[in-house]
Design a protein around this motif. Structure first.
Motif, PDB file in Angstrom:
ATOM      1  N   UNK A  54     -24.396  74.169 -67.831  1.00 60.14           N
ATOM      2  CA  UNK A  54     -24.051  73.782 -67.010  1.00 60.14           C
ATOM      3  C   UNK A  54     -22.674  73.332 -66.860  1.00 60.14           C
ATOM      4  N   UNK A  55     -21.813  73.272 -67.931  1.00 62.99           N
ATOM      5  CA  UNK A  55     -20.652  73.373 -68.411  1.00 62.99           C
ATOM      6  C   UNK A  55     -19.868  74.503 -67.590  1.00 62.99           C
ATOM      7  N   UNK A  56     -19.818  75.580 -68.126  1.00 60.18           N
ATOM      8  CA  UNK A  56     -19.258  76.220 -67.298  1.00 60.18           C
ATOM      9  C   UNK A  56     -18.999  76.961 -66.172  1.00 60.18           C
ATOM     10  N   UNK A  57     -20.935  76.475 -64.854  1.00 59.44           N
ATOM     11  CA  UNK A  57     -20.440  76.263 -64.043  1.00 59.44           C
ATOM     12  C   UNK A  57     -19.710  75.424 -63.680  1.00 59.44           C
ATOM     13  N   UNK A 122     -31.453  80.701 -69.903  1.00 60.94           N
ATOM     14  CA  UNK A 122     -30.587  80.031 -70.702  1.00 60.94           C
ATOM     15  C   UNK A 122     -30.755  79.829 -71.863  1.00 60.94           C
ATOM     16  N   UNK A 123     -31.950  80.131 -72.808  1.00 61.26           N
ATOM     17  CA  UNK A 123     -32.004  80.472 -74.223  1.00 61.26           C
ATOM     18  C   UNK A 123     -31.085  81.941 -74.705  1.00 61.26           C
ATOM     19  N   UNK A 124     -30.766  82.828 -73.867  1.00 62.27           N
ATOM     20  CA  UNK A 124     -30.341  83.728 -73.674  1.00 62.27           C
ATOM     21  C   UNK A 124     -28.918  83.179 -74.125  1.00 62.27           C
ATOM     22  N   UNK A 125     -28.519  82.347 -72.653  1.00 60.03           N
ATOM     23  CA  UNK A 125     -27.148  81.375 -72.798  1.00 60.03           C
ATOM     24  C   UNK A 125     -26.436  81.393 -74.268  1.00 60.03           C
ATOM     25  N   UNK A 126     -27.446  80.021 -74.887  1.00 62.05           N
ATOM     26  CA  UNK A 126     -27.719  79.982 -76.181  1.00 62.05           C
ATOM     27  C   UNK A 126     -26.874  80.309 -76.929  1.00 62.05           C
ATOM     28  N   UNK A 127     -27.650  81.638 -76.771  1.00 59.60           N
ATOM     29  CA  UNK A 127     -27.920  82.539 -78.026  1.00 59.60           C
ATOM     30  C   UNK A 127     -26.484  83.683 -78.183  1.00 59.60           C
ATOM     31  N   UNK A 128     -26.069  83.831 -76.785  1.00 58.62           N
ATOM     32  CA  UNK A 128     -24.852  84.416 -76.907  1.00 58.62           C
ATOM     33  C   UNK A 128     -23.736  83.404 -76.437  1.00 58.62           C
ATOM     34  N   UNK A 129     -23.338  82.282 -77.376  1.00 59.38           N
ATOM     35  CA  UNK A 129     -22.516  80.881 -76.688  1.00 59.38           C
ATOM     36  C   UNK A 129     -22.971  80.917 -78.666  1.00 59.38           C
ATOM     37  N   UNK A 130     -23.693  81.218 -79.366  1.00 57.13           N
ATOM     38  CA  UNK A 130     -23.501  80.900 -80.564  1.00 57.13           C
ATOM     39  C   UNK A 130     -23.514  81.798 -81.629  1.00 57.13           C
ATOM     40  N   UNK A 131     -23.387  82.957 -81.014  1.00 58.29           N
ATOM     41  CA  UNK A 131     -23.570  84.415 -81.609  1.00 58.29           C
ATOM     42  C   UNK A 131     -21.020  84.922 -81.315  1.00 58.29           C
ATOM     43  N   UNK A 132     -21.457  84.220 -80.323  1.00 60.99           N
ATOM     44  CA  UNK A 132     -19.524  84.483 -79.967  1.00 60.99           C
ATOM     45  C   UNK A 132     -18.774  83.597 -79.400  1.00 60.99           C
ATOM     46  N   UNK A 133     -19.417  83.027 -78.607  1.00 58.87           N
ATOM     47  CA  UNK A 133     -18.441  81.622 -78.008  1.00 58.87           C
ATOM     48  C   UNK A 133     -18.745  81.442 -76.589  1.00 58.87           C
ATOM     49  N   UNK A 134     -18.141  80.483 -76.405  1.00 54.74           N
ATOM     50  CA  UNK A 134     -17.883  79.980 -74.914  1.00 54.74           C
ATOM     51  C   UNK A 134     -17.042  80.922 -74.293  1.00 54.74           C
ATOM     52  N   UNK A 139     -18.364  84.775 -70.173  1.00 59.63           N
ATOM     53  CA  UNK A 139     -17.945  86.623 -68.986  1.00 59.63           C
ATOM     54  C   UNK A 139     -19.462  86.763 -68.491  1.00 59.63           C
ATOM     55  N   UNK A 140     -20.537  86.336 -69.045  1.00 62.95           N
ATOM     56  CA  UNK A 140     -21.460  86.671 -68.391  1.00 62.95           C
ATOM     57  C   UNK A 140     -22.193  85.746 -67.220  1.00 62.95           C
ATOM     58  N   UNK A 141     -21.795  85.078 -67.422  1.00 60.32           N
ATOM     59  CA  UNK A 141     -22.500  83.732 -66.217  1.00 60.32           C
ATOM     60  C   UNK A 141     -21.497  83.656 -64.872  1.00 60.32           C
ATOM     61  N   UNK A 142     -20.106  84.571 -65.102  1.00 66.98           N
ATOM     62  CA  UNK A 142     -19.230  84.275 -64.084  1.00 66.98           C
ATOM     63  C   UNK A 142     -19.529  86.121 -63.475  1.00 66.98           C
TER      64      UNK A 142
END
Length: 227
Positions: A54-57, A122-134, A139-142
């Motif tokens: 939601x934030x990144x979009x 959504x869980x995958x995006x949460x995992x990426x955030x916890x793994x390497x940050x916003x 990068x993935x969202x865009x």
């Protein structure tokens, strides 16, 4: 393809090299696979990923459409984070083969399957955030949402608005929505709503009542294509 191979193949398609691969494994573990085991489901990561997306979009839309009004930005935002949008991206990334869940759950109806895929992404995006940050999540969202964002030259109308236009345009009055159930834990509720219009009903589910209403309207409109 075994579980580890499916996980590695999905990670490669995703384009993120996990420093903590256990996060991706958890993100792809549906709650149905944790019953009677010590596995952790993806529900908590989904909770984080929903907020990250939601934030990144929102950030991206403000940057991409600097002169649009807040209301129009909101319509674009709703479309880009909808369950249908996420499920489509999950299908393109071939997420389903990497999901850990009983085979019986893969035979669910269309709406349930859409929710399973969107929740997992959504869980995958949460995992990426916890793994390497916003920044890594950005990068993935865009990359994965680019075609959806650029595909709408005008703000898309939400399903409820499209259904209302359809019924009013035919003198049929306003669609009627009713909440039929609200289940699940407080951090991950599931609402079910039925919409009635033009003598026909359709059901939708969502994490909020509003999302369930939108899903019900989308299901009703999809039924027009089958008639």
């Amino acid at each position: 393809m075994n579980e580890e191979a499916a996980l590695a193949a999905f990670a490669a398609r995703l384009g993120h090299d996990f420093a903590r691969p256990e996060l991706l494994r958890q993100a792809l573990t549906h709650s149905s696979a944790t019953q009677g085991s010590r596995l952790s489901s993806n529900e908590r990561l989904e909770f984080i990923g929903d907020r990250v997306l939601g934030l990144l979009v929102a950030e991206w839309l403000i940057e991409r459409f600097p002169t649009e009004r807040e209301g129009d930005i909101g319509k674009r935002h709703s479309a880009l984070i909808s369950a249908e949008a996420l499920a489509g991206i999950a299908e393109r990334l071939q997420l389903a083969p990497a999901l850990r869940m009983p085979g019986s759950y893969r035979q669910q109806g269309f709406r349930t399957w859409v929710n399973i895929l969107s929740d997992a992404l959504e869980a995958v995006l949460g995992a990426i955030y916890l793994d390497a940050g916003l920044d890594a999540a950005r990068v993935v969202v865009r990359r994965e949402w680019a075609s959806l964002l650029e595909g709408h030259h005008k703000p898309p109308l939400p399903a409820k608005s499209r259904l209302q236009e359809w019924t009013l345009g035919r003198g049929l009055g306003l669609p009627a929505y009713r909440l039929t159930s609200a289940e699940g834990p407080a951090h991950n509720p599931v609402f079910k709503v039925v919409v009635a219009a033009a003598g026909r009903e359709a059901e939708g589910t969502g994490a909020t009542k509003r999302a369930a209403e939108q899903a019900a309207a989308e299901a009703w409109l999809a039924g027009l294509q089958d008639e």
